[in-house]
Design an enzyme around this catalytic site. Sequence first.
Site, PDB file in Angstrom:
ATOM      1  N   CYS A 104       0.900  -1.034  -0.077  1.00 53.16           N
ATOM      2  CA  CYS A 104      -0.049  -0.025   0.100  1.00 53.16           C
ATOM      3  C   CYS A 104       0.935   1.258   0.017  1.00 53.16           C
ATOM      4  CB  CYS A 104      -0.912  -0.098   1.132  1.00 53.16           C
ATOM      5  SG  CYS A 104      -2.041   1.447   1.457  1.00 53.16           S
TER       6      CYS A 104
ATOM      7  N   CYS B 163     -15.900  17.595   5.817  1.00 58.70           N
ATOM      8  CA  CYS B 163     -14.929  16.533   5.145  1.00 58.70           C
ATOM      9  C   CYS B 163     -15.990  15.946   4.071  1.00 58.70           C
ATOM     10  CB  CYS B 163     -14.550  15.508   6.069  1.00 58.70           C
ATOM     11  SG  CYS B 163     -16.051  14.836   7.249  1.00 58.70           S
TER      12      CYS B 163
END
Length: 604
Positions: A204, A468
């Site tokens: 990742c 957000c």
Amino acid sequence: MNIKPTAVVIDDFKDNKIDATGFITALVAFAERWVISMKKGQVYEGTVTKVMYPNKGMVQVEGEDCPVWVKNVIEGQKVSVRIQKKRKGKAEGCLMEVLEKAENEIESPCPHFADCGGCTYQHLSYGDQLAMKERQVKELLDQVYANRGEIPDYSYEGIKRSPKQFGYRNKMEFSFGDEYKDGPLSLGMHKRGSFYDVVPVINCQIVDEDFRMILQTVLDFCRESGLPFYHRMKQEGYVRHLLVRKAEYTGEILIAIVTTSQMQCDFGVLVNRLCKLDKREDNNCESEHLSGRIAGILHTYNDSVADVVKNDHTAILYGRPYFTEKLLGLSFRISEFSFFQTNSLGAEVLYETVREYVGSLCNDGTPDKVVFDLYSGTGTIAQMLAPVSKKVIGVEIVEEAVEAAKENAKLNGLENCEFIAGDVLKVIDEIQEKPDFIVLDPPRDGIHPKALPKIIEFGVDRIVYISCKATSLARDLEVFFENGYRMEKAVTVDMFPGTVHVETVALLSKLSEAKHHIEVKVDMDELDLTSAEAKATYKEIQDWVQEKYGFHVTNLNIAQVKQKHGIIERENYNRPKSENSNQPGCPEEKVKAIEDAMQHFQMI
């Protein structure tokens, strides 16, 4: 009615021949006019003509006037999609295959990108990601004004980039499962579009090497020990999640193994292996070591049916149950479940922006303002504002985060912070102090609709809203605008490179305080106005017209009619931003209705 083909409308929008309002209006016209001939379950080919927030791609199928909305695509791709839903002139589908790449598409640096559901835009350059997010948020904010028949009068300050594009996350929640049905135990991220399959993301790219080393060590131990993963459908199994948090500045790492209580396991061997990754605990110079250091290893029990990291009970296997991080000169103790921005360097950009938007809280150099920090988390913003405030009161529903906030305030020597555990909806009724300034940093779904009127009732001159999820901000702005607030400026901050997410900061001011408005004191006798005229608000006119005529008139409609009759109006309602701006005129039937209302209120 003459309706242009979809492709023509999109070209007009790209060439700035029509604005966001015209674009949306055209889509509505298509929805009302065209019958969708595409059939549910069938696969069609088309071109992605636009991507809207968040992750909603518009695919134009040849021969069809109605577009198909699809996730996980970028503008310019030719794709095949399967129709999943069709109703009221709207079609939704799922991506089957990318037939042709977009011109600006690049190879993702992450080998898991094609399968992992964690990132969406790693096949775009970072510059293209920023440009797309900047445009998407501005369109959402502009649409709030368009819905009210108004011209946007706020300053949009674009987008601020994350200091790191890769390896920026300080927290990851990895899931246990199998990579495919009945396959070997896997630990990583859910596969794109799947609730069950788990991709082992050992490479990742949005975390650093320490996360990857810990992930591999835990997975190896669980496989060797034959530990079964918790199966959501069967509601049986043991290992559920691996939570890893790492501080950017101190390098401290907190690790939590989350399991059910359906069996027992001695994690002593795993703790020893993890500690050997810490160079303080291992003298073998040839071994691979973490760049950070382990502050604590926890075993958390979670018997909840939901697939979330939840705490029924936590045992400390090693060290302490928190790690420390520094941000803008302040120190923070962060526990397993404490909210803390997942991009530490990006958080500094965000909070510096908030501090700039808040402005001065002092009178002649003396802090004299009471600030409410609602949805305060671990109190990061509250403590940042405390040195320039008389008092800061933070409200947060997560009790653990509130306790951490109190400890953090003590750690930083701040005595003018108070943190209250509870739901904002209920707590603000119980606070004795009245705020002079409010900072809002709600969760993704925005402010509770019943809490919003209570916040507005405080009547503070300025509010900073940190969002957000821009769609939630846009929804809440509608309510603020209806209650006498205007948005002075807004900016987006990219905290999540490679993903669809972006933070937005907006400064709201009461209409009489907004910098675009000028208060003019006029003698009532000079204008021969009565008190009834002064009290006829826009809302009263709108309600009167709605009740008598059965349709809605906008603030802009009312302002235009007032201007027609020589009644002075604030210029943001009735003056275009440029000489070439196209401002919609007020329909004749609405002019007559508004004039009727103005006569009723003795304004004309």
